[in-house]
Design an enzyme around this catalytic site. Structure first.
Site, PDB file in Angstrom:
ATOM      1  N   ILE A 338       1.230  -1.268   0.005  1.00 56.13           N
ATOM      2  CA  ILE A 338      -0.136  -0.446   0.249  1.00 56.13           C
ATOM      3  C   ILE A 338       0.773   1.460   0.233  1.00 56.13           C
ATOM      4  CG2 ILE A 338      -1.634  -1.113   1.221  1.00 56.13           C
ATOM      5  CD1 ILE A 338      -1.283  -0.261   4.080  1.00 56.13           C
ATOM      6  N   CYS A 399      -2.601 -12.305   0.378  1.00 57.69           N
ATOM      7  CA  CYS A 399      -1.739 -11.352   0.823  1.00 57.69           C
ATOM      8  C   CYS A 399      -1.066 -11.647   2.390  1.00 57.69           C
ATOM      9  CB  CYS A 399      -1.766  -9.699  -0.071  1.00 57.69           C
ATOM     10  SG  CYS A 399      -3.782  -9.023   1.121  1.00 57.69           S
ATOM     11  N   TRP A 403      -7.315  -8.242   3.168  1.00 58.48           N
ATOM     12  CA  TRP A 403      -7.813  -7.142   3.131  1.00 58.48           C
ATOM     13  C   TRP A 403      -8.170  -6.226   1.713  1.00 58.48           C
ATOM     14  CZ3 TRP A 403      -7.696  -6.645   7.942  1.00 58.48           C
ATOM     15  CH2 TRP A 403      -6.271  -6.049   8.736  1.00 58.48           C
ATOM     16  N   ARG A 445      -8.045   3.120   5.126  1.00 61.47           N
ATOM     17  CA  ARG A 445      -7.775   3.323   3.768  1.00 61.47           C
ATOM     18  C   ARG A 445      -8.283   4.799   2.711  1.00 61.47           C
ATOM     19  NH1 ARG A 445      -4.656   0.141   5.444  1.00 61.47           N
ATOM     20  NH2 ARG A 445      -4.472  -1.700   4.607  1.00 61.47           N
TER      21      ARG A 445
END
Length: 530
Positions: A338, A399, A403, A445
């Site tokens: 991210i 991952c 999520w 996020r």
């Protein structure tokens, strides 16, 4: 009261064909002392906080939006969509949004510029109680306006949120109702092989990060191959293993193989009964049957790179050891984390403020690596589709936490495999299940209220996935029931806080704090299609 139709609710007036006209929304007219020369009414529950003028026209802040009027253009920017506000010389205020759009306005002097900068920064501050978001005010005041109608809307939207009935209907559609699969009681709403009991699932949950066990989410109705998703195993430096986890992965493979054999036997009986003496000889049918009875190896798709997966062992994570999972093949997708995606998006947004006439603009676009990251995600989705469709193999995707990149790969792969998800109804169910129900952290996020104060937790993961959907829609427009405008509105309302759909980090939080207190579906998934 004004009973008006919302049309251009967030766009400039030079776009008269907005699709945001699904329903009649009651609005309160502005009071005479609020501002002058306004061309729009306020949403129910919306109040003016600050109003004034800039060199180009008018500026207004409400508890929902920032309004800018520049000449004949009118811009309505939800406060939740604003990410960056910074004064620039001379007396210019730059506003950067989470969907990569940028706006700006100029003032007469530095004092006014700084004052309005402070007003906007205070208005968009995400660190506030959840119930102070506009979605709650809008719902409460709508009840004051028309209690019966609002109650009806809140009741009707329950069937548009992911619940037991929707889950079971989707499982029936995917033909999971056979003897091979069951719905777990603890944790609820997870599809697992019938031979695995809940005690085994509890042991597996202790071995997977955030207790995200491998659970089936989609099934190929012709060959029986399934897509499952989970989080990383907690292997650690000592190389821990879990017999229950290994048993579950093996059971997923066995269940798919059983379904495949059932289909082959059915096809064999059909061929023998309907085609006597045809080219389907007994020998060829026997060979085909033996080939399909061979157990297919499970493809474990790790969204990370091998280096990253190994490095996570220092924090208790890691990846599956091939020696412990002999019926599996592990493949690493090398997708960025991210932090890299956030950096890439900020570079892309900065580039969007520059002129596209520059001779090296496309080189700069390549330098943002945004297209490279999307290409990697598309490649991972194609790998998933190939394994399920062509090779008839079950696939497990994960991952680190399960999520972010997991949701991207699984949802994109299902969109490619299943035409139902390319309808408006199916697309909504896809997002409800793979993103909302499986706990993508929208609050963190997207920077909503109650989000983590750590800005490193923010990342346009969902927006990146929608951009991939946009690329597919551009290449295959006839394969989708919705348009590009649908996706644009979806991006905007992911951040707008007008609806409760994308608030909170988990489905449990959403049910406890948002359901029945905000509107969910109207204006989000029920756009009129062009």
């Amino acid at each position: 009261m004004l009973d008006v139709q919302v049309q251009n609710e967030m766009d400039s007036t030079d776009q008269p064909n907005s699709i945001f006209h699904v329903e009649q929304i009651y609005m309160y007219p502005l009071q005479p002392n609020d501002t002058k020369n306004m061309t729009f009414g306020l949403l129910t529950g919306e109040t003016v906080v600050h109003s004034g003028t800039c060199i180009d026209g008018s500026i207004l802040i409400t508890n929902y939006r920032l309004y800018l009027q520049s000449g004949k253009n009118h811009y309505h920017i939800p406060l939740g969509l604003i990410e960056v506000v910074e004064p620039r010389e001379p007396f210019y205020l730059h506003i950067g949004c989470k969907d990569a759009r940028t706006y700006g306005c100029s003032f007469k002097n530095n004092e006014e510029c700084v004052e309005w900068n402070n007003h906007i920064v205070k208005a968009v501050d995400p660190q506030r109680p959840l119930k102070q978001l506009f979605a709650f005010y809008h719902c409460v005041w709508s009840k004051q306006k028309d209690y019966d109608e609002t109650t009806r809307r809140l009741e009707s939207q329950k069937r548009y949120t992911f619940n037991k009935e929707m889950f079971e209907n989707e499982m029936i559609r995917l033909q999971f109702e056979g003897d091979s699969w069951r719905i777990s009681k603890y944790p609820p709403y997870l599809l697992v092989p019938s031979c695995i009991n809940d005690d085994v699932l509890e042991s597996v949950a202790k071995f997977r990060t955030s207790r995200r066990i491998p659970a089936a989410v989609w099934r190929h109705t012709r060959n029986g191959a399934v897509i499952a998703r989970c989080s990383q195993p907690e292997v650690g430096w000592l190389g821990w293993r879990s017999a229950e986890d290994e048993e579950l992965i093996k059971a997923i493979s066995a269940a798919c193989n059983f379904d495949r054999s059932q289909r082959v036997n059915s096809d064999k009986d059909s061929n023998l009964s309907h085609s006597p003496g045809s080219f389907h000889s007994d020998e060829s049918l026997q060979i085909t049957s033996e080939m399909n009875h061979q157990e297919k190896k499970v493809l474990i798709m790790d969204a990370r790179s091998y280096t990253t997966a190994v490095a996570n062992r220092a924090r208790g994570g890691g990846c599956e050891c091939p020696e412990y999972y002999p019926n599996c093949e592990i493949q690493f997708m090398n997708l960025a984390n991210i932090h890299s995606i956030r950096k890439s998006f900020h570079a892309l947004r900065q580039l969007c403020t520059s002129s596209a006439d520059q001779p090296n603009w496309f080189s700069q676009l390549e330098g943002t690596r945004w297209l490279l990251h999307m290409s990697g995600l598309m490649k991972a989705a194609v790998t998933l589709v190939t394994a399920v469709e062509r090779d008839e193999r079950p696939v497990v995707v994960h991952c680190s936490d399960g999520w972010d990149r997991t949701s991207q790969i699984v949802a994109l792969g299902e969109l490619l495999l299943d035409p139902y998800y390319r309808t408006t109804e199916g697309f909504r169910i896809l997002i409800e299940r793979e993103w909302l129900a499986f706990g993508h952290k929208f609050a963190d996020r997207c920077g909503h209220a109650t989000c983590s104060p750590d800005i490193n937790e923010r990342c346009p993961v969902f927006l990146q996935w929608l951009d991939c959907v946009h690329q597919l829609l551009t290449q295959f427009p006839c394969a989708f029931e919705f348009s590009h405008i649908y996706l644009v509105k979806l991006v905007q309302h992911t951040y707008s806080s007008l609806f409760g759909t994308f608030l909170c980090n988990t489905q449990q939080e959403r049910i406890a704090m948002v359901h029945d207190k905000t509107f969910f579906r109207l204006g989000l998934f029920e756009f009129a299609l062009l």
